[in-house]
Structure formats: structure tokens, C-alpha cells
Write an enzyme that holds these catalytic residues in place. Structure first.
Site, PDB file in Angstrom:
ATOM      1  N   GLU A 104      -2.731  25.936  -9.010  1.00 46.86           N
ATOM      2  CA  GLU A 104      -1.762  26.184  -7.952  1.00 46.86           C
ATOM      3  C   GLU A 104      -2.439  26.541  -6.635  1.00 46.86           C
ATOM      4  OE1 GLU A 104      -0.033  29.421 -10.473  1.00 46.86           O
ATOM      5  OE2 GLU A 104      -0.077  30.526  -8.588  1.00 46.86           O
TER       6      GLU A 104
ATOM      7  N   CYS B 276     -10.453  40.268 -15.355  1.00 50.43           N
ATOM      8  CA  CYS B 276      -9.854  41.459 -14.717  1.00 50.43           C
ATOM      9  C   CYS B 276      -8.522  41.768 -15.410  1.00 50.43           C
ATOM     10  CB  CYS B 276      -9.627  41.229 -13.225  1.00 50.43           C
ATOM     11  SG  CYS B 276     -11.130  40.782 -12.341  1.00 50.43           S
TER      12      CYS B 276
ATOM     13  N   CYS C  25      -4.969  40.843 -13.853  1.00 48.01           N
ATOM     14  CA  CYS C  25      -4.793  39.497 -13.289  1.00 48.01           C
ATOM     15  C   CYS C  25      -4.056  38.553 -14.233  1.00 48.01           C
ATOM     16  CB  CYS C  25      -6.172  38.930 -12.956  1.00 48.01           C
ATOM     17  SG  CYS C  25      -6.111  37.257 -12.321  1.00 48.01           S
TER      18      CYS C  25
ATOM     19  N   CYS D 217      -1.098  35.078  -6.845  1.00 46.92           N
ATOM     20  CA  CYS D 217      -2.070  34.228  -7.515  1.00 46.92           C
ATOM     21  C   CYS D 217      -1.855  34.093  -9.027  1.00 46.92           C
ATOM     22  CB  CYS D 217      -3.451  34.810  -7.247  1.00 46.92           C
ATOM     23  SG  CYS D 217      -4.732  34.184  -8.288  1.00 46.92           S
TER      24      CYS D 217
ATOM     25  N   SER E 199     -13.298  41.703  -4.066  1.00 44.28           N
ATOM     26  CA  SER E 199     -12.252  42.397  -4.816  1.00 44.28           C
ATOM     27  C   SER E 199     -12.856  43.666  -5.396  1.00 44.28           C
ATOM     28  CB  SER E 199     -11.724  41.483  -5.916  1.00 44.28           C
ATOM     29  OG  SER E 199     -11.233  40.300  -5.325  1.00 44.28           O
ATOM     30  N   LEU E 200     -12.594  44.767  -4.745  1.00 42.12           N
ATOM     31  CA  LEU E 200     -13.237  46.022  -5.129  1.00 42.12           C
ATOM     32  C   LEU E 200     -12.349  46.802  -6.101  1.00 42.12           C
ATOM     33  CD1 LEU E 200     -15.904  47.387  -4.413  1.00 42.12           C
ATOM     34  CD2 LEU E 200     -14.714  48.625  -2.602  1.00 42.12           C
ATOM     35  N   HIS E 201     -11.148  47.097  -5.664  1.00 44.75           N
ATOM     36  CA  HIS E 201     -10.111  47.672  -6.525  1.00 44.75           C
ATOM     37  C   HIS E 201     -10.445  49.011  -7.170  1.00 44.75           C
ATOM     38  CE1 HIS E 201      -8.303  43.878  -5.770  1.00 44.75           C
ATOM     39  NE2 HIS E 201      -8.844  43.209  -6.761  1.00 44.75           N
TER      40      HIS E 201
ATOM     41  N   CYS F   1      -4.355  28.898   0.592  1.00 45.03           N
ATOM     42  CA  CYS F   1      -5.079  29.637  -0.432  1.00 45.03           C
ATOM     43  C   CYS F   1      -5.281  28.673  -1.603  1.00 45.03           C
ATOM     44  CB  CYS F   1      -4.242  30.849  -0.844  1.00 45.03           C
ATOM     45  SG  CYS F   1      -4.962  31.763  -2.205  1.00 45.03           S
TER      46      CYS F   1
ATOM     47  N   CYS G  34      -9.991  31.299 -15.395  1.00 46.04           N
ATOM     48  CA  CYS G  34     -11.048  32.191 -14.923  1.00 46.04           C
ATOM     49  C   CYS G  34     -11.619  32.929 -16.122  1.00 46.04           C
ATOM     50  CB  CYS G  34     -10.445  33.202 -13.934  1.00 46.04           C
ATOM     51  SG  CYS G  34     -11.673  34.249 -13.143  1.00 46.04           S
TER      52      CYS G  34
ATOM     53  N   SER H   4     -13.360  34.631  -1.637  1.00 44.26           N
ATOM     54  CA  SER H   4     -13.062  35.906  -2.290  1.00 44.26           C
ATOM     55  C   SER H   4     -13.759  35.961  -3.642  1.00 44.26           C
ATOM     56  CB  SER H   4     -11.543  36.036  -2.473  1.00 44.26           C
ATOM     57  OG  SER H   4     -11.232  37.263  -3.081  1.00 44.26           O
TER      58      SER H   4
ATOM     59  N   ASN I 177       0.460  43.375  -7.934  1.00 47.00           N
ATOM     60  CA  ASN I 177       1.580  42.578  -8.455  1.00 47.00           C
ATOM     61  C   ASN I 177       1.661  42.816  -9.947  1.00 47.00           C
ATOM     62  OD1 ASN I 177       2.473  40.908  -6.146  1.00 47.00           O
ATOM     63  ND2 ASN I 177       0.342  40.240  -6.199  1.00 47.00           N
TER      64      ASN I 177
ATOM     65  N   GLY J 256      -9.310  31.361 -10.211  1.00 45.69           N
ATOM     66  CA  GLY J 256     -10.736  31.128 -10.441  1.00 45.69           C
ATOM     67  C   GLY J 256     -11.636  32.038  -9.643  1.00 45.69           C
TER      68      GLY J 256
HETATM   69  N1  SAH Z   1     -11.875  35.623  -8.390  1.00 42.22           N
HETATM   70  C1  SAH Z   1     -11.783  35.894  -7.000  1.00 42.22           C
HETATM   71  C2  SAH Z   1     -10.662  35.164  -6.296  1.00 42.22           C
HETATM   72  C3  SAH Z   1      -9.374  34.931  -7.009  1.00 42.22           C
HETATM   73  S1  SAH Z   1      -8.353  36.317  -7.329  1.00 42.22           S
HETATM   74  C4  SAH Z   1     -11.689  37.372  -6.765  1.00 42.22           C
HETATM   75  O1  SAH Z   1     -11.671  38.128  -7.725  1.00 42.22           O
HETATM   76  O2  SAH Z   1     -11.689  37.792  -5.626  1.00 42.22           O
HETATM   77  C5  SAH Z   1      -7.641  36.641  -5.752  1.00 42.22           C
HETATM   78  C6  SAH Z   1      -7.360  38.102  -5.478  1.00 42.22           C
HETATM   79  O3  SAH Z   1      -6.170  38.518  -6.183  1.00 42.22           O
HETATM   80  C7  SAH Z   1      -8.450  39.051  -5.915  1.00 42.22           C
HETATM   81  O4  SAH Z   1      -8.634  40.053  -4.946  1.00 42.22           O
HETATM   82  C8  SAH Z   1      -7.865  39.628  -7.182  1.00 42.22           C
HETATM   83  O5  SAH Z   1      -8.478  40.827  -7.554  1.00 42.22           O
HETATM   84  C9  SAH Z   1      -6.428  39.767  -6.796  1.00 42.22           C
HETATM   85  N2  SAH Z   1      -5.492  39.965  -7.885  1.00 42.22           N
HETATM   86  C10 SAH Z   1      -5.521  39.461  -9.128  1.00 42.22           C
HETATM   87  N3  SAH Z   1      -4.471  39.896  -9.841  1.00 42.22           N
HETATM   88  C11 SAH Z   1      -3.756  40.675  -9.015  1.00 42.22           C
HETATM   89  C12 SAH Z   1      -2.565  41.416  -9.159  1.00 42.22           C
HETATM   90  N4  SAH Z   1      -1.889  41.441 -10.317  1.00 42.22           N
HETATM   91  N5  SAH Z   1      -2.106  42.106  -8.087  1.00 42.22           N
HETATM   92  C13 SAH Z   1      -2.777  42.094  -6.917  1.00 42.22           C
HETATM   93  N6  SAH Z   1      -3.916  41.427  -6.711  1.00 42.22           N
HETATM   94  C14 SAH Z   1      -4.401  40.723  -7.765  1.00 42.22           C
END
Ligand code: SAH
Length: 349
Positions: free
Chosen positions: A94, A118, A121, A335, A216-218, A107, A114, A193, A292, A161
Site C-alpha cells: 500500500e 516492532c 506495528c 501504515c 523511529s525512536l519511540h 508515502c 517487514c 524512515s 495507532n 517495510g
Molecule cells: N521501518 C521503517 C519505516 C516504516 S514504518 C521505520 O521503522 O521507520 C513507518 C513509521 O510508522 C515508523 O515510525 C513506525 O515506527 C511507525 N508505526 C508503526 N506502527 C505504528 C503504530 N501502530 N502507530 C504509530 N506509528 C506506527
């Protein structure tokens, strides 16, 4: 056995000219097709300046990315468009088109699935199927260009991915779309990213292209990061930040840190303070995202109040910070959600 059709989007103009000459067509025909492709027209039958029999021969010999739009959702709230594509082998990916005051941004996905795992995700539980080819990445943006008929000035690789897990194709794709004779998109308007594959961040810094890096630090530290992101067990928080600092030193680009706020996991003021201390003095920007919620996970969004407080702590430390605007919330624009739900609906999960 029928030989596999060659993908013109995999080829440079020089390669296309060679392939056309082998079929008995002159070089200018390849140039005509090249022009069509990068204006978004991927259907040989619609290339009106080619003779009809030539269109047929091209259709028999080549594909252009091989993508078919199988679903397209347009947000009634903000016009965001979500595209579901079927690839030539039946896999689905997508992409999302967003409209900002500065123009259109897409995007794109870089892999089918992937393998980074995470926990919050939507793509993680489905695993990695395969990398996307350069042609399939181009196919996404060119199909969208054809759909809207207006210039796309920004590209973010933040779809399904991990771009740095498909490093060579991603790099070739970015180089291709930057060319004046293709989409002429400036590197400064591209963003990659990553979940934090440290050696690839360092490699990318040395490519000599000033692409924006989004990480993506989180989490503010190893402990919390390791709970939600398996990649954090491979490279420490410090190694990651050091690589990002190096990236911004070499490219002079500000690194964006994505921070999805998850209720009671990483959203306390204390976490914001630790984060601010770690990032102080670095060329950075923090993008806060209310997480999300994904079915099957037990993560909840932080409250508006918590997000405000978190942001305030960073601001007090002079860390540039924004809260990401939620676009396309009525069309599963987040995503991976549309692919995931489609696979579930089709009984494939
Ligand atoms: N793999 C790469 C890019 C794809 S994910 C990465 O990790 O950056 C795109 C972004 O969406 C990343 O920042 C990821 O951490 C975030 N993401 C994934 N699931 C999410 C969710 N449920 N809520 C918010 N952001 C999310």
C-alpha cells in the site's frame, strides 16, 4: 516455457534503448516511452504517439512495474488517498498520497511485509515476504502521479517495510527519481524512515545525497525501546543516537525522531525529560505521534493531555517538537492497516 517479461522501470534510458533496438525499434522510440513512463503513463496502449502494432509488441515483451491498483480510498476529511496495489506475483502493498500546503507527498512501501518485529506495528505479525524492486517502488509513485495528474514534490519511505533492509534498491530508486529526466525530485524533499539499523545509517551518510533521515525512536532509553522494538537489542540507544549525529554532521540535515506515544509505556513526563537530555545539542526534530491502535495488540493511544505535557517538557529543553497531524483517519491511512485488513478479509492470515 514463456520467458519472464522485462520491467522497463528497472532499466536506465540507455538499457531501454538497447532493449528496444534488439526488438528492431529505433532509439527515439525508447525515449518516447521513457517520457511517457515518467509522466505517469504506464499503459503502452495509451501511448498515443506509438504505432498500434508497436504497442502490442511492447505489451508482449515488457511490464512497467507490474502493479495494479486493486483498491483506492479517498478520505472525505482531508483528501488523503490510500492505494492498495497488487504486484505481478499476487502480493499486495500500500501507498498513501497526502496533500500539504507545499504540495503533494507520497508515502511508499519498500518491502512486502517487514521482519523488524516492532510490537505496535500492523505489518510485524505478517513477517517479511520479499523486498520490492526498483520498478515496484517506481510503479507506486508513477501510478499515483497518473491518478492525480499533478506534480508530486515529496517522497517519504515510511510505508510497509524497512527501507534499510532493502538498501540497494532503495538507493537506486532515490537516485532514479532525482534525475532531471524522470521526476526531478530534490534529495532534500525525500525522507527515509528507519527503525534504526545503525550500520546502514552510517553507509547512507556516505552516499553523498542529502536525503532526510527519520528515525523511529519511540523510547527514551534502551529498556523501553527493547520492550517494543527488537532492533534495539542489536544496537544500543547510544549507538543509534551517535550514528544519527554523524548523519547530520555529514549531510547537514536535521534528523527527525519519530516517537509514537503509547499509553503507560513511553509517555510519562519522566520519559520526556530523559529524551530531552539525550537529544540536547543535536540537530534534531521530534515528531510525536499518538500511536495507532492495531487489532491484536494491547497498546492504547496516550491521552491528549499526556501528549501536551510530553511536548511541553521537550519544548522547555528547546528541542524542536511537533505532534503529527492525523491524516486520512477514515481510510485506514496508517501504515500497513489496509494490507493487513485485506489479507485478513481474504482469509490469508
Ligand atoms: N521501518 C521503517 C519505516 C516504516 S514504518 C521505520 O521503522 O521507520 C513507518 C513509521 O510508522 C515508523 O515510525 C513506525 O515506527 C511507525 N508505526 C508503526 N506502527 C505504528 C503504530 N501502530 N502507530 C504509530 N506509528 C506506527
Amino acid at each position: 516455457m514463456k520467458t519472464k517479461k522485462l520491467d522497463l522501470l528497472e532499466m536506465s534510458l540507455e538499457d531501454m534503448i538497447k532493449a528496444f533496438e534488439e526488438l528492431g525499434f529505433e532509439a527515439y522510440r525508447a525515449r518516447q516511452v521513457y517520457k511517457w513512463l515518467y509522466s505517469g503513463q504506464l499503459d503502452f496502449e495509451e501511448m498515443s504517439n506509438l504505432p498500434k502494432d508497436m504497442r502490442k509488441i511492447l505489451t508482449d515483451n515488457f511490464i512497467n512495474g507490474g502493479l495494479t491498483v486493486t483498491n483506492r480510498l479517498v478520505s472525505k476529511i482531508d483528501g488523503t488517498r490510500k492505494y492498495l496495489f497488487e504486484l505481478s506475483d499476487g502480493n499486495i502493498i500500500e501507498s498513501v498520497l497526502m496533500k500539504y500546503h507545499y504540495g503533494y507527498s507520497v508515502c511508499l512501501s519498500t518491502q512486502v511485509g517487514c521482519r523488524m518485529g516492532c510490537t505496535f506495528c500492523a505489518s510485524a505479525p505478517l513477517g517479511l515476504v520479499r523486498n520490492l524492486t526498483v520498478g515496484e517502488m517506481l510503479g507506486q509513485i508513477l501510478s499515483i502521479l497518473n491518478d492525480i495528474g499533478e506534480r508530486i514534490g515529496h517522497v517519504v519511505l515510511m510505508g510497509i517495510g524497512e527501507p534499510f533492509d532493502n538498501y540497494d534498491n532503495v538507493l537506486a530508486f532515490l537516485r532514479r527519481i532525482s534525475r532531471e529526466d524522470t521526476l526531478n525530485i530534490s534529495y532534500r524533499k525525500m525522507t527515509v524512515s528507519t527503525c534504526g539499523i545503525v550500520p546502514r545509517i552510517l553507509d547512507f551518510a556516505d552516499e553523498g545525497i542529502p536525503v532526510n533521515l527519520s528515525v523511529s525512536l519511540h523510547a527514551p532509553n534502551d529498556g523501553i525501546r527493547q520492550q517494543t522494538m527488537p532492533v534495539a537489542r542489536r544496537w544500543s540507544f547510544d549507538e543509534l543516537i551517535q550514528a544519527c549525529i554523524k548523519y547530520s554532521e555529514i549531510t547537514s540535515r536535521r534528523v527527525t525522531y519519530e516517537y509514537a506515544l503509547i499509553k503507560n509505556v513511553n509517555d510519562a513526563k519522566e520519559h520526556a525529560k530523559i529524551l530531552a537530555d539525550r537529544l540536547k545539542g543535536t540537530l534534531c526534530h521530534v515528531n510525536l505521534i499518538p500511536v495507532n491502535t492495531v487489532e491484536g495488540t494491547n497498546f492504547d493511544k496516550s491521552s491528549k493531555q499526556r501528549i501536551k505535557e510530553f511536548k511541553h517538557v521537550l519544548e522547555k529543553s528547546k528541542i524542536p517538537v511537533t505532534v503529527r497531524r492525523e491524516l486520512g483517519s477514515d481510510i485506514m491511512a496508517a501504515c500497513g492497516q489496509l494490507r493487513r485488513n485485506t489479507l485478513i478479509d481474504n482469509g490469508k492470515v
